[in-house]
Design a protein around this motif. Structure first.
Motif, short mmCIF file in Angstrom:
data_model
loop_
_atom_site.label_atom_id
_atom_site.label_comp_id
_atom_site.label_asym_id
_atom_site.label_seq_id
_atom_site.Cartn_x
_atom_site.Cartn_y
_atom_site.Cartn_z
N VAL A 1 -3.63 -2.23 -5.31
CA VAL A 1 -2.54 -1.42 -4.75
C VAL A 1 -1.80 -0.67 -5.84
O VAL A 1 -1.45 0.50 -5.69
N PHE A 2 -1.56 -1.33 -6.98
CA PHE A 2 -0.80 -0.69 -8.05
C PHE A 2 -1.68 -0.15 -9.17
O PHE A 2 -1.15 0.33 -10.18
N GLY A 3 -2.97 -0.22 -8.98
CA GLY A 3 -3.90 0.34 -9.96
C GLY A 3 -4.78 1.42 -9.36
O GLY A 3 -4.68 2.60 -9.71
N LEU A 4 -5.62 1.03 -8.41
CA LEU A 4 -6.57 1.97 -7.83
C LEU A 4 -5.90 2.99 -6.92
O LEU A 4 -6.22 4.19 -6.98
N VAL A 5 -4.99 2.54 -6.07
CA VAL A 5 -4.35 3.45 -5.11
C VAL A 5 -3.60 4.58 -5.80
O VAL A 5 -3.80 5.76 -5.47
N PRO A 6 -2.72 4.31 -6.79
CA PRO A 6 -2.07 5.42 -7.48
C PRO A 6 -3.06 6.36 -8.17
O PRO A 6 -2.83 7.57 -8.22
N LEU A 7 -4.14 5.80 -8.69
CA LEU A 7 -5.15 6.63 -9.35
C LEU A 7 -5.81 7.58 -8.36
O LEU A 7 -6.01 8.76 -8.64
N VAL A 8 -6.15 7.06 -7.17
CA VAL A 8 -6.76 7.91 -6.14
C VAL A 8 -5.80 9.01 -5.71
O VAL A 8 -6.19 10.18 -5.56
N VAL A 9 -4.53 8.66 -5.52
CA VAL A 9 -3.53 9.66 -5.14
C VAL A 9 -3.40 10.72 -6.23
O VAL A 9 -3.31 11.91 -5.96
N TYR A 10 -3.39 10.26 -7.47
CA TYR A 10 -3.28 11.18 -8.61
C TYR A 10 -4.46 12.15 -8.64
O TYR A 10 -4.29 13.36 -8.81
N LEU A 11 -5.66 11.63 -8.47
CA LEU A 11 -6.85 12.50 -8.46
C LEU A 11 -6.80 13.47 -7.29
O LEU A 11 -7.19 14.63 -7.41
N PHE A 12 -6.32 13.00 -6.15
CA PHE A 12 -6.24 13.86 -4.96
C PHE A 12 -5.29 15.03 -5.20
O PHE A 12 -5.50 16.13 -4.65
N SER A 13 -4.25 14.82 -6.01
CA SER A 13 -3.31 15.91 -6.28
C SER A 13 -3.97 17.06 -7.04
O SER A 13 -3.45 18.18 -7.06
N LEU B 99 0.83 -1.20 0.00
CA LEU B 99 0.00 0.00 0.00
C LEU B 99 0.87 1.26 0.00
O LEU B 99 0.61 2.22 -0.75
N ALA B 100 1.93 1.25 0.81
CA ALA B 100 2.85 2.40 0.84
C ALA B 100 3.52 2.58 -0.51
O ALA B 100 3.72 3.71 -0.98
N ALA B 101 3.89 1.46 -1.15
CA ALA B 101 4.50 1.55 -2.48
C ALA B 101 3.51 2.14 -3.48
O ALA B 101 3.89 2.99 -4.31
N GLY B 102 2.26 1.73 -3.41
CA GLY B 102 1.25 2.27 -4.31
C GLY B 102 1.07 3.77 -4.13
O GLY B 102 0.92 4.52 -5.10
N VAL B 103 1.08 4.21 -2.87
CA VAL B 103 0.96 5.65 -2.60
C VAL B 103 2.17 6.40 -3.15
O VAL B 103 2.03 7.46 -3.78
N ALA B 104 3.37 5.85 -2.94
CA ALA B 104 4.59 6.51 -3.43
C ALA B 104 4.59 6.62 -4.94
O ALA B 104 4.92 7.68 -5.50
N PHE B 105 4.20 5.56 -5.63
CA PHE B 105 4.14 5.62 -7.09
C PHE B 105 3.03 6.54 -7.56
O PHE B 105 3.14 7.18 -8.61
N GLY B 106 1.94 6.62 -6.79
CA GLY B 106 0.89 7.59 -7.11
C GLY B 106 1.39 9.02 -6.99
O GLY B 106 1.05 9.89 -7.81
N LEU B 107 2.21 9.29 -5.97
CA LEU B 107 2.81 10.62 -5.82
C LEU B 107 3.76 10.92 -6.98
O LEU B 107 3.79 12.05 -7.48
N ALA B 108 4.52 9.91 -7.40
CA ALA B 108 5.40 10.11 -8.55
C ALA B 108 4.60 10.41 -9.81
O ALA B 108 4.96 11.30 -10.60
N LEU B 109 3.50 9.70 -9.99
CA LEU B 109 2.64 9.93 -11.15
C LEU B 109 2.02 11.32 -11.09
O LEU B 109 1.70 11.92 -12.12
N SER B 110 1.85 11.86 -9.88
CA SER B 110 1.29 13.20 -9.70
C SER B 110 2.32 14.29 -9.95
O SER B 110 1.99 15.47 -9.89
N VAL B 111 3.57 13.89 -10.21
CA VAL B 111 4.61 14.84 -10.59
C VAL B 111 4.81 14.84 -12.10
O VAL B 111 4.82 15.90 -12.74
#
Length: 552
Positions: A310-322, A214-226
């Motif tokens: 974890v590697f699909g939905l979680v990064p997408l949610v983080v991306y949308l949150f950005s 889950l932490a990895a998914g969040v980190a990659f979501g943050l990277a995608l948000s950059v």
């Protein structure tokens, strides 16, 4: 049944973990424990000092700072004139907002000046040194490799320059490295589960915690948000995570597999009893029962679903949150979305019935269409960019440092002042050899080197197929893994004893420290004599595949 792994052979116990030395009960163990921590503190202090010195020089915007720093200033609610913008809207909308929000945080603290623009990059640059150390330590359980990798990242020319200017790539590199760190911790759990299954020990195997993935998914979501280019690293992480899940399932399946003799017996009819009933277990004519693989298959499906989320939905949610501020701002407009003429037919066919040209939509439908239209324009920019630039280059030239990028140059008064995004030839050319060694090691079996090679290849190889204009600094997020590979290779040379250890130490001193001192002026905008600058630009201009190569 294989014997349980010994403490010496257990990959999870063969060396210290995060920031750990030898935690023995004796005085020497405690000494090593503190020594490791002080070494890391000194390394981070060194990385922070060399990045902070002359950070505010030059005081003007350099290279792409003119986009990101100005937009970050606008994010804070300042007037466009205050931020140096001629228009009223964001210039760099083609990149997600997180990196610009990080720059804005520095501006909020230090003001709209050169220090404020760049301080966040320094923080993430130093953080990348720490994350690289921790990642190497998790993978190799070897303090020499992890300290060397951290040292190489701290002194790498490209990472040094990128962590001193207000651009997005150092933030991207930090979050990607962080994601792979959590993935490496998850890999340790997988190794522990596999060791338990192979040993045949009774009792349930260790739990593969969801937290790390889950932490990895969040980190990659943050990277995608950059930057969108983080999708390469995210795809590699997803494949690794799912591959490990399948690997565990195959081990469990092998352990429950029925032998050929049992399979034959399972296919035969049991001898009927006196009243036509089947014989009781243990009686003549009874057949062996097949192992119940249903729960194991269910566990595989559950674990695979978790990995996908974890590697699909979680990064997408983080991306949308950005984009939270964007959604709030667009929703406050009188009309969140006005249907343009060229889009009416497209959206009608997509299921948005009744849309007509000029129609105003608000609420969720309006925001959704506005968001989709924004990303349609972003994708069109990245896929069809045709503009040329004197410092653009092909991806195959990056490892050979054939076309660095000059971010800033001033040749007034017979002196030269420059900030150039380049790499240390003594380090990168050696790293190319290390890459070959990593590939050979990875062909034999899955090793820590395989993890490093996969992370690097996923972020470098896709660029070879991209035809749009590219720049050398796109290598930034892949560099930490390149340098971890080099550190592992140097350790291999050092331990085999064929090369004196003094030569390895001499390489780190001369090839890294001395070269850093020599090139430091053109990395940090220090004024030097023009003739000295010309000598540092030792690669002349030449043609490589229709583009200019060389350091000038």
């Amino acid at each position: 049944m294989t014997s349980p792994p010994t403490k010496e052979s257990d990959p999870l116990k063969s060396g210290p973990g995060l920031l750990e030395g030898t935690k023995g009960n004796n005085k020497r163990g405690r000494h090593h424990w503190w020594e490791a921590r002080w070494a890391v503190v000194i390394l981070l202090a060194f990385a922070a000092i060399i990045r902070y010195v002359r950070l505010a020089e030059p005081e003007e915007l350099v290279f792409d700072e003119t986009y990101y720093a100005k937009d970050a200033c606008l994010y804070l609610g300042n007037l466009p004139d205050t931020c140096g913008l001629t228009g009223t809207t964001e210039q760099s909308y083609v990149h997600p907002p997180l990196g610009k929000w990080l720059i804005a945080a520095g501006i909020k603290v230090f003001g709209n000046n050169s220090m404020g623009w760049r301080i966040s990059a320094v923080v993430c640059g130093v953080g990348l040194v720490l994350v690289t150390y921790l990642l190497a330590q998790r993978l190799f359980k070897n303090r020499w490799i992890s300290m060397t990798a951290g040292f190489l990242v701290a002194t790498d020319f490209l990472l040094f320059v990128q962590s001193r200017i207000a651009m997005l790539d150092i933030f991207l590199a930090f979050f990607i490295a962080l994601g792979f760190l959590f993935l490496a911790i998850d890999r340790e759990k997988v190794v522990a589960v596999r060791a338990h299954l192979d040993s045949g020990e009774p009792g349930p195997p260790p739990v593969r915690s969801l937290v790390n993935r889950l932490a990895a998914g969040v980190a990659f979501g943050l990277a995608l948000s950059v930057k969108w280019s983080a999708v390469y690293a995210l795809a590699a992480a997803a494949l690794l995570g799912f591959g490990w899940t399948v690997g565990l399932w195959r081990i469990r399946r092998r352990q429950t597999r029925v032998s050929p003799a049992e399979e034959s017996a399972l296919g035969e009819e049991s001898a009927p009893g006196e009243l036509g009933e089947e014989s009781a277990p243990g009686e003549e004519g009874s057949r062996p029962q097949a192992p119940d693989t249903g729960p194991r298959r269910s566990a595989l499906a559950k674990d695979a679903l978790v990995t996908a989320l974890v590697f699909g939905l979680v990064p997408l949610v983080v991306y949308l949150f950005s984009y939270t501020e964007w959604f709030v701002r667009e929703n406050s407009r009188p009309c969140a979305y006005t249907v343009p003429a060229q889009s009416a037919e497209r959206y009608f066919s997509a299921g948005f019935y009744g849309l007509v040209e000029g129609e105003c939509l608000n609420g969720v439908p309006g925001l959704a269409l506005n968001f989709a239209d924004l990303h349609d324009r972003v994708a069109d920019y990245h896929l069809h960019l045709t503009a040329t630039h004197p410092y653009q280059s092909k991806a195959w030239t990056w490892l050979f440092i054939l076309r660095p990028v000059s971010y800033y140059y001033d040749g007034a008064y017979g002196n030269s002042v420059e900030i150039i995004g380049m790499a240390n030839p003594a380090v990168w050319y050696a790293a190319i050899v290390a890459l070959i060694w990593l590939a050979v090691r990875s062909l034999r079996s899955w090793r820590p080197e395989s993890f490093v090679l996969a992370a690097f290849a996923a972020q470098y190889l896709p660029w070879l197929a991209v035809s749009r204009p590219l720049f050398f600094f796109y290598m930034t997020p892949a560099v930490p893994f390149l340098l971890i590979g080099l550190a592992a290779g140097l350790n291999r040379i050092r331990r085999r004893g064929k090369v004196p250890r003094r030569l390895v130490l001499g390489y780190l001193v001369v090839g890294v420290l001395v070269m850093t001192v020599i090139f430091f002026p053109i990395l940090s905008a220090i004024s030097i004599d023009y003739e000295l600058w010309r000598r540092l630009m030792w690669m002349p201009m030449f043609d490589c595949g229709g583009l200019k190569c060389g350091w000038i």
